[in-house]
Design an enzyme around this catalytic site. Structure first.
Site, PDB file in Angstrom:
ATOM      1  N   HIS A 123       0.795  -1.229   0.000  1.00  0.00           N
ATOM      2  CA  HIS A 123       0.000   0.000   0.000  1.00  0.00           C
ATOM      3  C   HIS A 123       0.825   1.275   0.000  1.00  0.00           C
ATOM      4  CE1 HIS A 123       0.996  -0.047   4.253  1.00  0.00           C
ATOM      5  NE2 HIS A 123       0.694   1.234   4.272  1.00  0.00           N
TER       6      HIS A 123
HETATM    7  C1  UD1 Z   1      -2.048   5.273   6.208  1.00  0.00           C
HETATM    8  C2  UD1 Z   1      -0.779   5.687   6.968  1.00  0.00           C
HETATM    9  C3  UD1 Z   1       0.279   4.599   6.824  1.00  0.00           C
HETATM   10  C4  UD1 Z   1      -0.265   3.243   7.238  1.00  0.00           C
HETATM   11  C5  UD1 Z   1      -1.520   2.953   6.435  1.00  0.00           C
HETATM   12  C6  UD1 Z   1      -2.127   1.603   6.801  1.00  0.00           C
HETATM   13  C7  UD1 Z   1      -0.225   8.099   7.044  1.00  0.00           C
HETATM   14  C8  UD1 Z   1       0.666   9.117   6.478  1.00  0.00           C
HETATM   15  N1  UD1 Z   1      -0.201   6.915   6.412  1.00  0.00           N
HETATM   16  O1  UD1 Z   1      -1.743   5.235   4.839  1.00  0.00           O
HETATM   17  O2  UD1 Z   1       1.375   4.920   7.638  1.00  0.00           O
HETATM   18  O3  UD1 Z   1       0.700   2.242   7.008  1.00  0.00           O
HETATM   19  O4  UD1 Z   1      -2.465   4.007   6.683  1.00  0.00           O
HETATM   20  O5  UD1 Z   1      -3.319   1.399   6.184  1.00  0.00           O
HETATM   21  O6  UD1 Z   1      -0.919   8.346   8.011  1.00  0.00           O
HETATM   22  N2  UD1 Z   1      -9.439   4.591   2.696  1.00  0.00           N
HETATM   23  C9  UD1 Z   1     -10.594   3.859   2.722  1.00  0.00           C
HETATM   24  N3  UD1 Z   1     -11.094   3.490   3.933  1.00  0.00           N
HETATM   25  C10 UD1 Z   1     -10.488   3.829   5.098  1.00  0.00           C
HETATM   26  C11 UD1 Z   1      -9.297   4.571   5.058  1.00  0.00           C
HETATM   27  C12 UD1 Z   1      -8.789   4.933   3.845  1.00  0.00           C
HETATM   28  O7  UD1 Z   1     -11.172   3.549   1.683  1.00  0.00           O
HETATM   29  O8  UD1 Z   1     -11.000   3.477   6.177  1.00  0.00           O
HETATM   30  C13 UD1 Z   1      -8.896   5.051   1.405  1.00  0.00           C
HETATM   31  C14 UD1 Z   1      -8.834   6.568   1.411  1.00  0.00           C
HETATM   32  O9  UD1 Z   1      -9.871   7.098   0.681  1.00  0.00           O
HETATM   33  C15 UD1 Z   1      -7.478   6.924   0.845  1.00  0.00           C
HETATM   34  C16 UD1 Z   1      -6.730   5.615   0.780  1.00  0.00           C
HETATM   35  O10 UD1 Z   1      -7.575   4.580   1.273  1.00  0.00           O
HETATM   36  O11 UD1 Z   1      -7.543   7.528  -0.408  1.00  0.00           O
HETATM   37  C17 UD1 Z   1      -5.512   5.723   1.611  1.00  0.00           C
HETATM   38  O12 UD1 Z   1      -5.830   6.089   2.975  1.00  0.00           O
HETATM   39  P1  UD1 Z   1      -4.925   7.149   3.795  1.00  0.00           P
HETATM   40  O13 UD1 Z   1      -5.395   7.224   5.189  1.00  0.00           O
HETATM   41  O14 UD1 Z   1      -4.808   8.379   2.994  1.00  0.00           O
HETATM   42  O15 UD1 Z   1      -3.485   6.583   3.821  1.00  0.00           O
HETATM   43  P2  UD1 Z   1      -2.909   5.118   3.766  1.00  0.00           P
HETATM   44  O16 UD1 Z   1      -2.279   4.953   2.443  1.00  0.00           O
HETATM   45  O17 UD1 Z   1      -3.938   4.117   4.207  1.00  0.00           O
END
Ligand code: UD1
Length: 374
Positions: A208
């Site tokens: 990811h």
């Molecule tokens: C975040 C953390 C990372 C961790 C990872 C684990 C930061 C900088 N990054 O990255 O350290 O390893 O989480 O998952 O804080 N999304 C969903 N549902 C959710 C959450 C997110 O669909 O419950 C989607 C969001 O729309 C987003 C994407 O997943 O576009 C990524 O989520 P985001 O929280 O931005 O960062 P991660 O890449 O998950």
């Protein structure tokens, strides 16, 4: 009695906070814990499933931050956490890991003059293009108590001129969750549901990191490697929402479909199902930080699909190897790890870190009170 706000935000936080809150509830004469969820991860699979699996109490406060850019997420958590801290007046705020919520809530407290303890302090990848590295560096600079999982973390902090009396080596609290939940994970039927009957060798993949999934090329290189590895053993790949979206954006679903049935993409799993799945694997390929540690604790060979790691102890004292994202290198390392597995567990990854964290908080509080009386 210490009143402590425990902050969670994103998936990798839940397994670090669960054993700490459990220990605080057990030691109810010494601690009054509250749980605040920033809501950085918000959906059923990325968040709710973990509260259930880890037996984490429902958050006392939910800040509803949700998805967004780094600035939006960090700013929303910072702004929405402030009134909670002001009204609750905690003795300490405890933040874990390196996600945007970690930095936002630590910064909020530093400005309010409320003491912050950082669990998993001192890890450094030395790669400042990683958002987590920025979060780690800044959180450690403004925290009053730095609770480290491994001795290399202590050295990193000392090298950044953080006073020794703020640093405590307590071990790895995520491993507390791992050991505590092994038995319940044994009841998960995930292997059977995936047709991985007893004795079947298989590999598990997670991916990811923005550096691996936000551009088409590294993602394609990893898929090529999985194709080769899939010829030797079946591969199961629970897909993070970010990665799912990028596969679609790059029009790669057909390429993924062609890898089936040897390489299977599935939805993200809850904690117990994922534990059940990877604990039976012959090999794990990942770019996650936590999984490098969990595989080391269970002596499962791990290949990290990155050029650096903030967890070098998983290489020097564990099962981890850094392999980058070149398809041929990943495949060669996978075959080598399958043929020559190795194992050892780092010191203080023993399932008792939460109690050491609580003891460190009490000790630090005593020191602060003594200093104030002087
Ligand atoms: C975040 C953390 C990372 C961790 C990872 C684990 C930061 C900088 N990054 O990255 O350290 O390893 O989480 O998952 O804080 N999304 C969903 N549902 C959710 C959450 C997110 O669909 O419950 C989607 C969001 O729309 C987003 C994407 O997943 O576009 C990524 O989520 P985001 O929280 O931005 O960062 P991660 O890449 O998950």
């Amino acid at each position: 009695m210490l009143k402590v706000i425990n902050v969670v935000g994103a998936r990798p936080n839940f397994m670090k906070v669960a054993p700490i809150v459990e220990a605080m509830r057990r030691r109810a004469t010494e601690f009054a814990p509250l749980v605040v969820h920033t809501g950085q991860h918000h959906d059923a699979q990325m968040s709710e499933a973990f509260f259930r699996d880890l037996e984490l109490p429902e958050p006392d406060v939910h800040l509803g931050v949700g998805s967004g850019t780094h600035a939006q997420q960090t700013a929303a958590a910072l702004e929405r956490f402030e009134p909670v801290v002001i009204s609750e007046q905690p003795d300490w705020v405890l933040v874990v890991g390196d996600v945007n919520s970690t930095l936002a809530c630590a910064l909020c407290c530093a400005k309010l003059g409320v003491r912050v303890a950082h669990v998993e302090a001192g890890l450094r990848s030395r790669d400042r293009t990683m958002p987590e590295e920025i979060n780690r560096l800044l959180t450690d600079q403004i925290s009053d108590l730095l609770l480290t999982p491994s001795p290399d973390a202590d050295e990193n902090l000392l090298a950044e001129n953080i006073p020794r009396e703020r640093i405590r080596f307590v071990g790895n609290v995520m491993i507390d969750s791992l050991y505590a939940q092994m038995e319940r994970a044994g009841r998960s039927r995930v292997r059977e549901e995936l047709g991985l009957t007893r004795g079947t060798d298989y590999a598990v993949v997670t991916l990811h990191r923005p550096s691996n999934v936000d551009a088409r090329e590294p993602l394609e290189r990893v898929l090529s490697a999985l194709e080769s590895i899939g010829r030797r053993l079946p591969v199961v790949f629970p897909v993070h929402p970010r990665t799912r979206r990028k596969l679609e954006e790059f029009k790669l679903p057909e390429r993924v479909a062609a890898l089936a049935p040897r390489v299977r993409l599935i939805e993200p799993l809850g904690y117990l199902d994922f534990l059940r799945l990877f604990s039976g694997a012959r090999l794990v390929l990942t770019d996650s930080g936590g999984i490098q540690e969990e595989t080391t604790a269970l002596s499962i060979p791990c290949l990290t699909l990155r050029d650096n790691t903030e967890r070098p102890i998983t290489i020097t004292h564990g099962t981890n190897r850094l392999v980058g994202t070149d398809a041929a290198s990943i495949t060669a390392a996978a075959f080598d790890a399958l043929d020559h597995p190795r194992a050892s567990v780092p010191p203080l990854w023993d399932g008792q870190a939460a109690d050491r964290i609580l003891n460190a908080l009490l000790e630090r509080e005593m020191m602060n009170r003594n200093d104030e009386q002087k």
